[in-house]
Structure formats: structure tokens, C-alpha cells
Design an enzyme around this catalytic site. Structure first.
Site, short mmCIF file in Angstrom:
data_model
loop_
_atom_site.label_atom_id
_atom_site.label_comp_id
_atom_site.label_asym_id
_atom_site.label_seq_id
_atom_site.Cartn_x
_atom_site.Cartn_y
_atom_site.Cartn_z
N HIS A 69 0.83 -1.22 0.00
CA HIS A 69 0.00 0.00 0.00
C HIS A 69 0.86 1.27 0.00
CE1 HIS A 69 -3.92 -2.06 0.83
NE2 HIS A 69 -3.12 -2.95 1.42
N ASN A 94 -10.27 -2.74 2.53
CA ASN A 94 -10.01 -2.75 1.09
C ASN A 94 -11.31 -2.51 0.34
OD1 ASN A 94 -7.26 -3.27 1.18
ND2 ASN A 94 -7.49 -5.49 1.03
N TYR A 114 0.78 -4.25 12.05
CA TYR A 114 0.67 -2.80 11.84
C TYR A 114 1.47 -2.02 12.87
CZ TYR A 114 -2.83 -3.85 8.36
OH TYR A 114 -3.45 -4.34 7.24
FE1 HDD Z 1 -2.56 -4.82 5.53
C1 HDD Z 1 -1.07 -1.81 5.17
C2 HDD Z 1 -5.50 -3.55 4.26
C3 HDD Z 1 -3.98 -7.95 5.63
C4 HDD Z 1 0.21 -6.02 7.04
N1 HDD Z 1 -3.15 -3.04 4.83
C5 HDD Z 1 -2.40 -1.90 4.79
C6 HDD Z 1 -3.18 -0.82 4.29
C7 HDD Z 1 -4.42 -1.31 4.02
C8 HDD Z 1 -4.40 -2.70 4.38
C9 HDD Z 1 -5.60 -0.54 3.46
C10 HDD Z 1 -2.69 0.60 4.07
C11 HDD Z 1 -2.92 1.46 5.28
C12 HDD Z 1 -2.47 2.87 5.01
O1 HDD Z 1 -3.10 3.52 4.17
O2 HDD Z 1 -1.51 3.29 5.65
N2 HDD Z 1 -4.35 -5.61 4.98
C13 HDD Z 1 -5.44 -4.90 4.57
C14 HDD Z 1 -6.58 -5.79 4.50
C15 HDD Z 1 -6.15 -7.03 4.87
C16 HDD Z 1 -4.74 -6.91 5.19
C17 HDD Z 1 -7.98 -5.38 4.11
C18 HDD Z 1 -6.93 -8.30 4.99
C19 HDD Z 1 -8.07 -8.38 5.56
N3 HDD Z 1 -1.98 -6.65 6.19
C20 HDD Z 1 -2.71 -7.81 6.18
C21 HDD Z 1 -1.98 -8.87 6.83
C22 HDD Z 1 -0.80 -8.31 7.25
C23 HDD Z 1 -0.82 -6.93 6.83
C24 HDD Z 1 -2.48 -10.27 7.03
C25 HDD Z 1 0.35 -8.94 7.99
C26 HDD Z 1 0.31 -10.03 8.67
N4 HDD Z 1 -0.72 -4.07 5.95
C27 HDD Z 1 0.25 -4.72 6.61
C28 HDD Z 1 1.45 -3.88 6.92
C29 HDD Z 1 1.01 -2.50 6.36
C30 HDD Z 1 -0.33 -2.80 5.75
C31 HDD Z 1 2.74 -4.42 6.46
C32 HDD Z 1 1.98 -1.76 5.43
C33 HDD Z 1 2.00 -0.34 5.89
C34 HDD Z 1 1.26 -0.35 7.14
O3 HDD Z 1 0.81 -1.62 7.42
O4 HDD Z 1 1.06 0.59 7.87
O5 HDD Z 1 1.69 -3.85 8.26
#
Ligand code: HDD
Length: 745
Positions: free
Chosen positions: A94, A167, A381
Site C-alpha cells: 500500500h 479494502n 501494523y
Molecule cells: Fe494490511 C497496510 C489492508 C492484511 C500487514 N493493509 C495496509 C493498508 C491497508 C491494508 C488498506 C494501508 C494502510 C495505510 O493507508 O496506511 N491488509 C489490509 C486488508 C487485509 C490486510 C484489508 C486483509 C483483511 N496486512 C494484512 C496482513 C498483514 C498486513 C495479514 C500482515 C500479517 N498491511 C500490513 C502492513 C502495512 C499494511 C505491512 C503496510 C503499511 C502499514 O501496514 O502501515 O503492516
């Protein structure tokens, strides 16, 4: 202007972000920053010393000749040093996004499910920030790629921040958080050459999708039109995971959160999205900014789906499985509030790049469920913000809650808060900053006392093993054009894979969903054409999966971009008539000419120096950047446009992208010659003809638009027919008729 209640909330958020809210008058260096636009203000170093020259490094000069630079020039070194460190690590997923501020207003209390103030107190306006994003691309990638879109909302509630990190697609690729690194590694650019950027069309992505069968449902959504949205403002937002709500009686409900856009759900066609990625990589970002700037504030209805906790085991699917929807025909969405975005960010970095969300940010009355994806997310997160923003990320203005904060967490890099007092631990001899007692009120977070028993094991519930039923449910529920788009998308993607170890099994995998889809794709990508379905498809369908069902109650063209194409000698009455009608309906009309200097109407004196100054020239823009085109008549104007290959390209491309096209007078023949679909009809008299979304009126050169249209049953008929077609966004009948997609491949 926003309604006053909404503005009140916006003001509250502004105050908060300005740091002027009660309790926020801490030493905050950011607020020493002077107004950049006030000419009285002078440039200083970061530590406040006014400078007289920030263009020339201090040097030893000799007779006006440049000599060695001096290391003592602190101002120069500070400037370069600051620049060297401007970038922070981009989000691991993202990375590319756009954010805006707004408000959440609750219309109907959800007290039967929860005690959360934000979901029960209808008098509140809760400020929010919403960040949209793509998942796979880097920060500098294009907006319109095929991808899932992030929909992350931070509610600044009176009880603390609540984040829904969702999402635009209601399911996910994996069921257990431990698989996240695998799905992301397989989807991002391949490790040996970092190709391709922001695309799922490559071997590793499809290799994983095939082998990791729980992703089947999600990849069908990702191959559908949902993954190429027309606008961030025209997407749904889903919390995806199941959460838990608890009410005042202590009863618990599993819950899913859903946002549905008032403008309806709309998408590009694939060719359009592909072209836009090069022609205007910032298309979605600009679209959001432009709409808010024009006061066309996007709105979403907010609702919940709920299941009483004790009924969680009574369905054929497990409600805690994030690869499953809760079908809306059985679990209707209870809409209870609205979210409006009404303020653009002032600065991208501090308010979009530094905004940070966490699924663990929950407020009293809202809890984690046992969804194994959710629990892992909440760890991830919190963890990722440490490397991206540092330990004190909660102090950044956009991340701070609007309610007071007090605890004994201290110090760390870039700590801003100055906490007065002699103790930083609990218990302490003064009884300072104690934990609250649950009896103190609903603002106290009390964990839900869930009963847990079992063995320690690495397993998933049995119902998690069904990976295909809902992939079929999804496919069956789509309209014919949507199904065609999935076949086209899959064949584009697999065509970009060059490893038979990927293509062959993937073609086979599709027989778990639908045999005709599998056969069509296999044929298109040169795979072995499967002869029988691996799983029978009973044709079950559900509601509100096809985006054709998620449309505004009343057709609207609000904020639709319409190009009006003119050249010298255009019919001014038709031009002005349509321009006025579009503006009146809050669409965004743009005049496009062969040049950007003034264009003169038929009979207009060119020496007057007046004319119409187009917003863009035909070369500067493309039809892809607009939702519709209108061409008014005028003998000379049309003669010029006919000779202009780019003008012809505009019309043909808009037509191929299924857009509404309007034409009057001489323009009707021009359009007819450009769009040659068998069976189409064009106005040859004074009648308004609407054929496959191409709306034409009168071949005859009009004396005036009003007169011609009076003959053609009135201007209103034309405007009504044309604006209705714009509101429909795409004319899929044109496509079903065999143009321009791949029916007759
Ligand atoms: Fe995630 C970012 C949505 C599963 C780990 N995720 C991130 C963002 C969105 C989502 C919208 C951007 C947030 C922003 O604008 O800063 N993610 C989802 C959805 C998931 C999902 C809808 C399933 C239901 N995510 C998911 C899993 C993991 C992560 C299973 C890790 C185990 N996601 C992350 C992250 C991020 C992230 C690596 C990258 C930047 C951040 O968190 O702040 O931690």
C-alpha cells in the site's frame, strides 16, 4: 459548502491538526512554522536563524572567482542534510496512496449491538481521515493498475482512535496472517529482476494463486472490474475481517463493516486503465483532490452485517474466514451512518505519508474476533510503524487522537510530548494517572470475557477448507459483461506469464469455478483446453456482488468529467446549452480544441479577441481522462475535426471504452463515420436518437440549438437522454453487441 453539522466536525479536526485543541498546547515545533505564503516572513535555518542567502555555499572568493567551499557553512550543510533524509521507508504494501479528511455522522444508533460511542451517539460528528491506496506498486507507481485498493479510515472518536483498515474488495487472499509475507512476495516484483512494477501479470503471482487454493475466491474479485475502479470515490470499502461488537447487556455479535459510495460503484475498462497508467499516472489522486476542491464531497453510506456470537457455527462457511463473504441475501447490511470527505490534505508527506493505521486501534464496544488473519494483522501494523515512522509515531499530528492521552510510556527517538510530573510508573505514591475502573463509564475499554478452551495446535477450522464455493457464487452473480471482463483479464495476465508450469495448472484450476470460463481462457492463452469441470457449478447467486447492483438511487452525473470538443466555426448555441446543462447537474465539463488559444464560434468576429479559450488541446489530453464526450455541430468546426486524426481517435477511443457520446447538427455524421457498429442508429431528422449510448439530434445545420432541439422534441429530450447515458457510466450493450471486446476471438 458542507452542512453546518459536518463543518463543525471539520473545524474540530482542523483545530486538532493545528494543535490548538484544548490539551494540545504542548511545545510542538511544527507549529512554529511560519506561513509560507506570507511575504513578510523570511527564510530561517531549522533552528530559527534568519538567512540572507540560501543559494550560494559559503566559499573563499578571490577577485570574483570561485574558490574552495567552507565546511563551516552550517546553513548549507543543514539544507543538504535535510534533503538527504527526506524519504522514509515506503510502506511495504500500500505504498502509493491519497488521503483526505472528513466526517462520520451516525444516523441510527447500533446500541442493540455495541456500546461504542461512535456507533451509538447520533448527535456526534466524528472527524475522520481516509487513505486510499494500491497494494503492490511503489510510491511512484501508477494509480490505475489492476490491483486491490486500500480503504483505511481513522475515526478520531471521543474515546480514542478507531481504525478500519479495509479494502475495496470484501475478501482476502489468505486465511492466516502467517501467509502474508508469502502472498506479498509472490505478488510484488519478482526477486531476480524487480519486474513487473505494480502488476499481478507475472509468473510468481499466478504460481502462488494456483498452489495456494484458498486465494481462489479473492483472485476472481481481483480479476474483476472491482480492481480497476474509475475513482476512489466510486468504490466500496470493506473492513474484510470479522470484528466483535458487545452491547450493554454483555451480549456479543460478530460484525463486518461496509462503506457504499453514494455515486455507485464504477470501473474503467481494462484498455482505458492500461492507457491511463501512462497518460495520467496520478489519475485517481487528482480525481479525489479535484472533486473535494470543487465542493463535490464524496459520501459513503456506512453499515454493518452482524451475526449473534452463538450462531457463528450454524452456516456452511465459517464467518471468521476472511476468504468468505457473508452473502448479503442472507446477511443484509444495516446502514446506519454516512462518511463524507470534505477537506484535502494541506501537505502530502505529513498527512498522507505519515498517517498510520492499525487494526488493533479499537474503542470500547468493538473488539477483535478470533479471525486468525485479524489477530496477526494487529501485530504487524504496530510493528511496521516502528521501521517506517519510529516509536513515537502516535505523536505525529495526523495520528494523534482528539481525546486526552495519559500513560506512563515515555522517551524514545523524536519524543515531542513534554510530560510534567515526578512519576512515570504505576502504582505511584500520588495515585497519579491510574487505570480506570470499568464502572466509571462507557469510555473505559473493557475486554470481552470470551470463554476459550482447546488444544495448542497449528490448524484452521474445518470449514476453512472449502476454497471454491464462494468463488463460484461470485462468478455466477456477475452480469454477462462482467464475466467477459474476467475472461479477458485472466487471459491478459496469463499471457504475461511465460512458464508453462504456471499457465497449464492455472487453466486447470479455473475448472474448479466454471468450465466455460476455463475453456475460454485456456484457448486464449494457448493452454490445454480442459474437457470437464473439476467441480460442478450449481449456479448459486447472491446479491450486491455484481457492481451493476450498487448504483445510486437516482441517476447522477455529479463530478463526471465531460469533454466538449470544438474547432473554429462551432455551433455556439449547442455548446453553451450543453455546457450550462452539465454545470447545472454538477458535472465537470472541459472544453477541448485543436489549440488552447481562443476558438471562435460560427459567425463570431475573430478580430474581437474573445472566443472560447479551451481548457486543453486535443494533444494535451486523451479521451481516457473523461467520462464522456460531446461534439456540437458547426460546418467549419466539423470539417476541421474530420481532418484531425487525433479528434477521430478521441471519438473512436471513447466509443470503444463504452462511454456516452453526444452529438448535434453536423457532428452527427462525424460521429457516425467514427463509430461503425452494425445495427447502430443515428438521428437523420430532428428526432433525438439514443443508440448504444450514442445520443444524437438532427443532422440539419441548426439556426440555433434551441430551435433544432425544439424540432427534436425539445432541448430537454436531448439533455435528458445524454445525461442519463453519462450517469450509466458505460454502455455494456455496445460490448455485448460485439464491440470492442473479445467475443469473436
Ligand atoms: Fe494490511 C497496510 C489492508 C492484511 C500487514 N493493509 C495496509 C493498508 C491497508 C491494508 C488498506 C494501508 C494502510 C495505510 O493507508 O496506511 N491488509 C489490509 C486488508 C487485509 C490486510 C484489508 C486483509 C483483511 N496486512 C494484512 C496482513 C498483514 C498486513 C495479514 C500482515 C500479517 N498491511 C500490513 C502492513 C502495512 C499494511 C505491512 C503496510 C503499511 C502499514 O501496514 O502501515 O503492516
Amino acid at each position: 459548502m458542507a452542512p453546518s453539522a459536518i463543518s463543525a466536525g471539520a473545524e474540530k479536526l482542523q483545530k486538532h491538526l493545528d494543535g490548538s485543541l484544548e490539551g494540545k498546547k504542548m511545545a510542538d515545533m511544527a507549529h512554529n512554522m511560519k506561513d509560507v505564503h506570507d511575504p513578510k516572513n523570511r527564510i530561517t535555518t531549522d533552528f530559527g536563524v534568519t538567512q540572507h542567502n540560501t543559494d550560494d555555499w559559503l566559499k573563499v572568493a578571490n577577485n570574483d572567482k570561485t574558490g574552495p567551499m567552507l565546511l563551516e557553512d552550517h546553513a548549507a550543510r543543514e539544507k543538504i542534510n535535510s534533503f538527504d533524509h527526506e524519504r522514509i521507508p515506503e510502506r511495504v504494501v500500500h505504498a502509493r496512496g491519497a488521503a483526505a479528511f472528513g466526517n462520520f455522522k451516525l444516523h441510527k444508533s447500533l446500541e442493540k449491538y455495541t456500546t461504542a460511542g461512535v456507533l451509538t451517539d447520533t448527535s456526534r460528528n466524528t472527524p475522520v481521515v481516509l487513505r486510499f491506496s494500491t497494494v503492490l506498486g511503489s510510491r511512484g507507481s501508477a494509480d490505475t493498475v489492476r490491483d486491490v485498493r486500500g480503504f483505511a479510515v481513522k475515526f478520531y472518536t471521543d474515546e480514542g482512535n478507531w481504525d478500519i483498515v479495509g479494502n475495496n474488495i470484501p475478501v482476502f487472499f489468505i486465511q492466516d496472517a502467517m501467509k502474508f509475507p508469502d502472498v506479498i512476495h509472490a505478488s510484488k516484483p519478482e526477486p531476480h529482476n524487480e519486474i513487473p512494477q505494480a502488476q499481478s501479470a507475472h509468473n510468481n503471482f499466478w504460481d502462488f494463486q494456483n498452489l495456494h487454493t484458498e486465494a481462489t475466491h479473492m483472485f476472481m474479485w481481483q480479476q474483476s472490474d472491482r480492481a480497476i475502479p474509475r475513482s476512489y470515490r466510486m468504490m466500496q470499502g470493506f473492513g474484510v475481517n470479522a470484528f466483535k461488537l458487545t452491547n450493554a447487556e454483555g451480549k456479543a455479535f460478530l460484525c463486518k463493516f461496509i462503506f457504499t459510495p453514494r455515486l455507485g460503484v464504477h470501473s474503467f475498462v481494462w484498455d482505458e486503465a492500461l492507457k491511463l497508467a501512462g497518460q495520467d499516472p496520478d489519475f485517481h489522486r487528482k480525481d479525489l483532490y479535484e472533486a473535494i476542491d470543487n465542493g463535490l464531497y464524496p459520501k459513503w453510506d456506512f453499515g454493518v452485517q452482524t451475526i449473534p456470537e452463538e450462531e457463528a457455527d450454524s452456516f456452511e462457511f465459517d464467518p471468521l474466514d476472511a476468504t468468505k463473504i457473508w452473502p448479503e441475501d442472507r446477511f443484509p447490511v444495516e446502514y446506519c451512518g454516512e462518511l463524507e470527505l470534505n477537506r484535502n490534505v494541506d501537505e502530502y508527506f505529513t498527512q498522507t505519508e505519515q498517517v498510520a493505521f492499525c487494526t488493533g486501534h479499537l474503542v470500547p464496544g468493538i473488539h477483535h474476533s478470533d479471525d486468525p488473519l485479524l489477530q496477526g494483522r494487529s501485530f504487524s501494523y504496530l510493528d511496521t510503524q516502528l521501521s517506517r515512522l519510529g516509536k513515537n509515531w502516535q505523536e505525529l499530528p495526523v495520528n494523534r487522537p482528539v481525546c486526552p492521552v495519559m500513560n506512563h510510556n515515555r522517551d524514545g527517538q523524536l519524543r515531542h510530548t513534554i510530560t510534567k510530573g515526578t512519576v512515570n510508573y504505576w502504582p505511584n505514591r500520588y495515585g497519579a494517572a491510574p487505570p480506570a475502573d470499568p464502572s466509571e463509564g462507557k469510555h473505559v475499554y473493557v475486554d470481552y470475557p470470551a470463554k476459550v478452551e482447546g488444544i495448542k495446535a497449528r490448524l484452521r477450522s474445518k470449514k476453512f477448507q472449502d476454497h471454491y464455493s464462494q468463488a463460484q457464487l461470485f462468478y455466477n452473480s456477475l452480469s454477462e459483461p462482467e464475466k467477459m471482463h474476467i475472461a479477458a483479464a485472466l487471459s491478459f495476465e496469463l499471457d504475461h506469464c511465460d512458464d508453462p508450469l504456471v499457465i497449464e495448472p492455472m487453466c486447470q484450476r479455473l475448472t474448479d469455478i466454471d468450465i466455460s470460463l476455463a475453456q475460454q481462457v485456456a484457448d486464449l492463452v494457448g493452454g490445454t483446453i480442459p474437457q470437464k469441470a473439476n467441480r460442478s457449478n450449481e449456479g448459486k447467486k447472491t446479491k450486491n456482488v455484481s457492481q451493476t447492483e450498487i448504483q445510486p438511487k437516482e441517476p447522477t452525473i455529479e463530478s463526471r468529467r465531460v469533454a466538449i470538443i470544438i474547432a473554429d466555426g462551432y455551433d455556439a448555441v449547442a455548446y453553451n446549452g450543453i455546457l450550462g446543462a452539465l454545470k447545472g447537474a454538477k458535472a465537470l465539463p472541459y472544453t477541448i480544441g485543436p489549440r488552447r488559444s481562443p476558438i471562435y464560434a460560427a459567425g463570431e468576429d475573430k478580430s474581437s479577441g474573445k472566443g472560447v479559450k479551451p481548457d486543453h488541446n486535443l494533444e494535451g489530453m486523451r479521451s481516457t481522462m473523461f467520462d464522456s464526450i460531446f461534439v456540437p455541430g458547426g460546418v467549419d468546426s466539423i470539417a476541421t475535426l474530420r481532418k484531425n486524426g487525433r479528434a477521430l481517435h478521441w471519438v473512436r477511443e471513447a466509443y470503444a471504452h463504452l462511454k456516452a457520446i453526444g452529438a448535434t447538427g453536423e457532428a452527427v455524421d462525424f460521429i457516425r463515420d467514427a463509430c461503425q457498429l452494425e445495427g447502430m442508429e443515428f438521428s437523420t431528422s430532428s428526432d433525438v436518437v439514443d443508440s448504444y449510448g450514442v445520443v444524437t439530434a438532427s443532422k440539419v445545420q441548426p439556426e440555433s440549438f434551441k430551435e433544432t432541439l425544439a424540432m427534436a422534441k425539445g432541448a430537454k429530450d436531448f439533455i435528458d437522454a445524454y445525461t442519463y447515458e453519462i450517469s450509466q457510466h458505460k454502455n455494456f450493450e455496445r460490448e455485448l453487441k460485439g464491440f470492442p471486446m473479445m467475443v469473436a476471438y
